[in-house]
Design an enzyme around this catalytic site. Structure first.
Site, PDB file in Angstrom:
ATOM      1  CG  ASP A 191      -1.852   1.161   1.290  1.00 15.78           C
ATOM      2  OD1 ASP A 191      -1.757   2.047   0.430  1.00 15.78           O
ATOM      3  OD2 ASP A 191      -2.688   1.206   2.220  1.00 15.78           O
ATOM      4  CG  HIS A 192       4.342   2.049  -1.259  1.00 15.95           C
ATOM      5  ND1 HIS A 192       5.562   2.674  -1.152  1.00 15.95           N
ATOM      6  CD2 HIS A 192       4.409   0.962  -0.457  1.00 15.95           C
ATOM      7  CE1 HIS A 192       6.344   1.991  -0.324  1.00 15.95           C
ATOM      8  NE2 HIS A 192       5.672   0.939   0.099  1.00 15.95           N
ATOM      9  CD  GLU A 199       6.925   2.862   4.572  1.00 16.69           C
ATOM     10  OE1 GLU A 199       6.024   3.324   3.815  1.00 16.69           O
ATOM     11  OE2 GLU A 199       6.930   1.696   4.982  1.00 16.69           O
ATOM     12  CG  ASN A 229       4.194   5.603   0.810  1.00 20.91           C
ATOM     13  OD1 ASN A 229       4.272   5.741  -0.397  1.00 20.91           O
ATOM     14  ND2 ASN A 229       4.760   4.588   1.449  1.00 20.91           N
ATOM     15  CB  ALA A 269       6.955  -1.917  16.371  1.00 19.29           C
TER      16      ALA A 269
END
Length: 318
Positions: free
Chosen positions: A37-38, A106, A109, A176
């Site tokens: 998913d970018h 990130e 994106n 995380a």
């Protein structure tokens, strides 16, 4: 025995190519699909970045395999209430075969609307609050939420699956992984590290789904495969937090000058050696992963699927 899936790369392929790869993956014997998913590819050489939710809609009609995003960032670029609607619709269209993989994202994106890119610990807090909102919305009940990072008023999803969408959390560092073990329905990582799997399971993950993924470059010419990976995916060899903080493809292209072809040769499976491909995936199996996904980097996609159908998957599945 782990299940083996195929990893669809939205950074490198357009929608029609992704759908065709999914069909070939199912025919070759792969048991599940991951899809990235970018908003941007990592570099211009990769050259694509279709909207993942449109592609998932098409996948739901093209194949019968389970589908998961790997991974969606539901915190900055898209509000979690909107991601929840997209995920719920995807689950309905796939008749419950959809899982939502999430992570802290990130800058590449997520900063496109001009929002500040938060520190790592803030991104984890945002992710946890986003998950809380999405889980409430998956019930189909009206949600009002006034939290630290998000506000939701009179929101209700009318199209929801029979069972809430499972949310798997990506994690590479201790904080995380701890979040994944505490609030996730599963855990995602791309490192075949047994200690990380153990941390997740002992921290509260128990017997929940652990998924991992890797990239290879099948080619009958190993040197050509190395050059292909170096051209398209040298970004994966960058150290530290560069992958999370660099803001644009051009910045990744600048940083990738630090990566040599020898580094690629040492760290990525390239060529058509069956034993090397099997060993790469077996690392994840030996580390305790339940689902293992593989992506083909090179142009010979049909050759890759024939290779895995006839030579790799039969050995992994027995």
């Amino acid at each position: 025995m782990p299940e083996y899936g195929y990893f669809l790369s939205c950074e490198q392929y357009g929608p029609a190519e992704l759908i065709e790869q999914a069909r070939m993956a199912e025919q070759a014997g792969f048991q599940a699909l991951w899809i990235s998913d970018h908003y941007h590819p990592w570099n211009d050489a990769q050259g694509q970045s279709p909207f993942v939710w449109s592609v998932i809609g098409a996948l739901s009609e093209a194949v019968s395999l389970p589908i998961e995003t790997a991974v969606t960032c539901p915190t900055v670029r898209i509000h979690p209430a909107v991601v929840a609607q997209a995920a719920a619709t995807s689950a309905v269209m796939t008749e419950g075969r959809f899982r939502l993989g999430v992570g802290t994202g990130e800058a590449l994106n997520e900063h496109i609307l001009g929002d500040a890119w938060p520190a790592a610990h803030v991104r984890l807090e945002m992710l946890e609050e986003a998950i809380q909102i999405m889980r409430r919305l998956f019930t189909g009940e009206e949600v009002n939420h006034h939290g630290t990072y998000y506000t939701v008023e009179n929101a209700r999803l009318y199209t929801v699956p029979d069972q809430p969408v499972p949310i798997d959390i990506s994690g590479f560092g201790p904080a995380a992984i701890q979040l994944a073990s505490r609030v996730g329905d599963g855990y995602i990582t791309i490192m075949p590290d047994e200690s990380m799997v153990e941390q997740y399971r002992k921290g509260g993950g128990g017997g929940k789904l652990v998924s991992g993924g890797t990239k290879v470059c099948y080619d009958t010419d190993k040197d050509e495969a190395v050059r292909t990976v170096h051209r398209l995916w040298a970004n994966e060899q960058l150290p530290g937090e560069l992958g999370q903080v660099l803001p644009s493809p051009k910045h990744f292209e600048q940083a990738q000058q630090l990566v040599t072809e020898d580094m690629v040769r040492e760290n990525r499976v390239c060529g058509d050696d069956v034993d090397e491909h099997i060993a790469e995936l077996k690392q994840f199996a030996d580390a305790g992963f339940d689902r293992i996904y593989v992506n083909q980097i090179g142009p010979d996609v049909r050759g890759f699927f024939d290779f895995y159908r006839t030579k790799v998957l039969p050995q992994l599945q027995h």
